[in-house]
Design a protein around this motif. Structure first.
Motif, PDB file in Angstrom:
ATOM      1  N   SER A  64       0.833  -1.205   0.000  1.00  0.00           N
ATOM      2  CA  SER A  64       0.000   0.000   0.000  1.00  0.00           C
ATOM      3  C   SER A  64       0.862   1.248   0.000  1.00  0.00           C
ATOM      4  CB  SER A  64      -0.948   0.028   1.204  1.00  0.00           C
ATOM      5  OG  SER A  64      -0.237   0.256   2.404  1.00  0.00           O
ATOM      6  N   ILE A  65       0.239   2.342  -0.418  1.00  0.00           N
ATOM      7  CA  ILE A  65       0.838   3.675  -0.338  1.00  0.00           C
ATOM      8  C   ILE A  65      -0.165   4.547   0.398  1.00  0.00           C
ATOM      9  CG2 ILE A  65       1.677   5.692  -1.589  1.00  0.00           C
ATOM     10  CD1 ILE A  65       2.285   3.868  -3.961  1.00  0.00           C
ATOM     11  N   GLU A  66       0.309   5.253   1.409  1.00  0.00           N
ATOM     12  CA  GLU A  66      -0.525   6.187   2.157  1.00  0.00           C
ATOM     13  C   GLU A  66       0.131   7.562   2.084  1.00  0.00           C
ATOM     14  OE1 GLU A  66      -0.496   4.558   6.077  1.00  0.00           O
ATOM     15  OE2 GLU A  66      -1.874   2.938   5.558  1.00  0.00           O
ATOM     16  N   ILE A  67      -0.688   8.584   1.927  1.00  0.00           N
ATOM     17  CA  ILE A  67      -0.170   9.950   1.926  1.00  0.00           C
ATOM     18  C   ILE A  67      -0.866  10.719   3.042  1.00  0.00           C
ATOM     19  CG2 ILE A  67       0.085  12.090   0.627  1.00  0.00           C
ATOM     20  CD1 ILE A  67       0.538  10.457  -1.820  1.00  0.00           C
ATOM     21  N   TYR A  68      -0.055  11.348   3.873  1.00  0.00           N
ATOM     22  CA  TYR A  68      -0.541  12.130   4.997  1.00  0.00           C
ATOM     23  C   TYR A  68      -0.179  13.591   4.784  1.00  0.00           C
ATOM     24  CZ  TYR A  68      -1.000   7.671   7.446  1.00  0.00           C
ATOM     25  OH  TYR A  68      -1.353   6.399   7.797  1.00  0.00           O
ATOM     26  N   ALA A  69      -1.010  14.474   5.311  1.00  0.00           N
ATOM     27  CA  ALA A  69      -0.735  15.912   5.280  1.00  0.00           C
ATOM     28  C   ALA A  69      -0.712  16.434   6.710  1.00  0.00           C
ATOM     29  CB  ALA A  69      -1.802  16.647   4.467  1.00  0.00           C
ATOM     30  N   PHE A  70       0.030  17.507   6.937  1.00  0.00           N
ATOM     31  CA  PHE A  70       0.101  18.130   8.256  1.00  0.00           C
ATOM     32  C   PHE A  70      -1.089  19.066   8.432  1.00  0.00           C
ATOM     33  CE2 PHE A  70       4.560  17.347   7.102  1.00  0.00           C
ATOM     34  CZ  PHE A  70       4.889  16.495   8.149  1.00  0.00           C
ATOM     35  N   ASN A  71      -1.718  19.008   9.583  1.00  0.00           N
ATOM     36  CA  ASN A  71      -2.799  19.956   9.861  1.00  0.00           C
ATOM     37  C   ASN A  71      -2.364  20.980  10.903  1.00  0.00           C
ATOM     38  OD1 ASN A  71      -2.964  18.794  12.381  1.00  0.00           O
ATOM     39  ND2 ASN A  71      -5.010  17.969  12.115  1.00  0.00           N
ATOM     40  N   GLY A  72      -1.084  21.053  11.180  1.00  0.00           N
ATOM     41  CA  GLY A  72      -0.559  21.992  12.163  1.00  0.00           C
ATOM     42  C   GLY A  72      -0.163  21.311  13.462  1.00  0.00           C
ATOM     43  N   LYS A  73      -0.836  20.206  13.797  1.00  0.00           N
ATOM     44  CA  LYS A  73      -0.551  19.497  15.044  1.00  0.00           C
ATOM     45  C   LYS A  73      -0.197  18.040  14.825  1.00  0.00           C
ATOM     46  CE  LYS A  73      -3.505  22.423  17.816  1.00  0.00           C
ATOM     47  NZ  LYS A  73      -4.609  22.511  18.744  1.00  0.00           N
TER      48      LYS A  73
END
Length: 168
Positions: free
Chosen positions: A77-86
Motif C-alpha cells: 500500500s501507499i498512504e499519503i498524509y498531510a500536516f494539519n498543524g498538530k
C-alpha cells in the motif's frame, strides 16, 4: 573530556549497531538509495519480511508498506498524509495486491494521489485551477519528498515528524 567522548560514542554507536546477540535501538534507518526511512521491519511466520518506508517534506508524508516474499518485492500500500498543524492526517491511500515494487511506479502513483487530492479539494471549494498547474504542484511536492536526508541543506521539521511517524 576524553572519557566523556568515549562513553558517549560507545553507548551511541553500540545502540545503533550492537554486537551480535544484542538488541538494536528502535530508530528508523535512513536508506539513501531509496530516499526513505525504513521502520517497523519484521518477519512473518512464513518467513516473509515486511517494512514501512517513509518519505516526507514540509507538507506531506508518504508511507509505503512493502513485503519481501521469497525473491520478490511487492508494494502492499501507499498512504499519503498531510500536516494539519498538530498531527498527520491521512489524505489518500491505495492498496495493491501482488504488484511488484518499482520506484517509478511508486513515484507516479504518489503524484497521481496528490493530484487527485488537490483536485478534489479545489472542486469542493468551487475553485477552478488548470489541470496542468495541479500536476506541477503535485510533482513538486513529491519531488521534495525524494530529497536526501543526508544533504547538508535538508531543512524539515524532523523533530515534529519523527514522533508522528513512530506512532503510526
Amino acid at each position: 573530556m576524553a572519557s566523556l567522548a568515549k562513553a558517549i560514542s560507545k553507548n551511541l554507536f553500540d545502540s545503533i549497531l550492537p554486537t551480535f546477540g544484542n538488541q538494536r535501538a528502535s530508530v528508523p534507518a535512513w536508506d539513501n538509495g531509496q530516499k526513505m526511512f525504513i521502520c517497523n521491519e519484521y518477519e512473518s511466520g512464513n518467513g516473509n519480511r515486511y517494512y514501512r518506508g517513509i518519505r516526507f517534506c514540509d507538507r506531506i508524508v508518504i508511507v509505503e508498506k512493502v513485503g519481501l516474499y521469497h525473491n520478490w518485492t511487492y508494494i502492499d500500500s501507499i498512504e499519503i498524509y498531510a500536516f494539519n498543524g498538530k498531527k498527520l492526517e491521512l489524505i489518500q491511500k491505495r492498496d495493491y495486491d501482488k504488484v511488484h515494487r518499482n520506484e517509478e511506479f511508486i513515484r507516479a502513483e504518489s503524484e497521481r494521489m496528490v493530484k487527485d487530492y488537490l483536485a478534489g479539494i479545489l472542486k469542493s471549494q468551487r475553485t477552478s485551477v488548470p489541470t496542468a498547474e495541479i500536476e506541477i504542484q503535485a510533482k513538486s511536492l513529491i519531488g521534495k519528498c525524494y530529497k536526501s536526508f543526508l544533504d547538508a541543506d535538508f531543512n524539515t521539521r524532523l523533530t515534529q515528524i519523527l514522533p508522528a511517524i513512530e506512532q503510526k
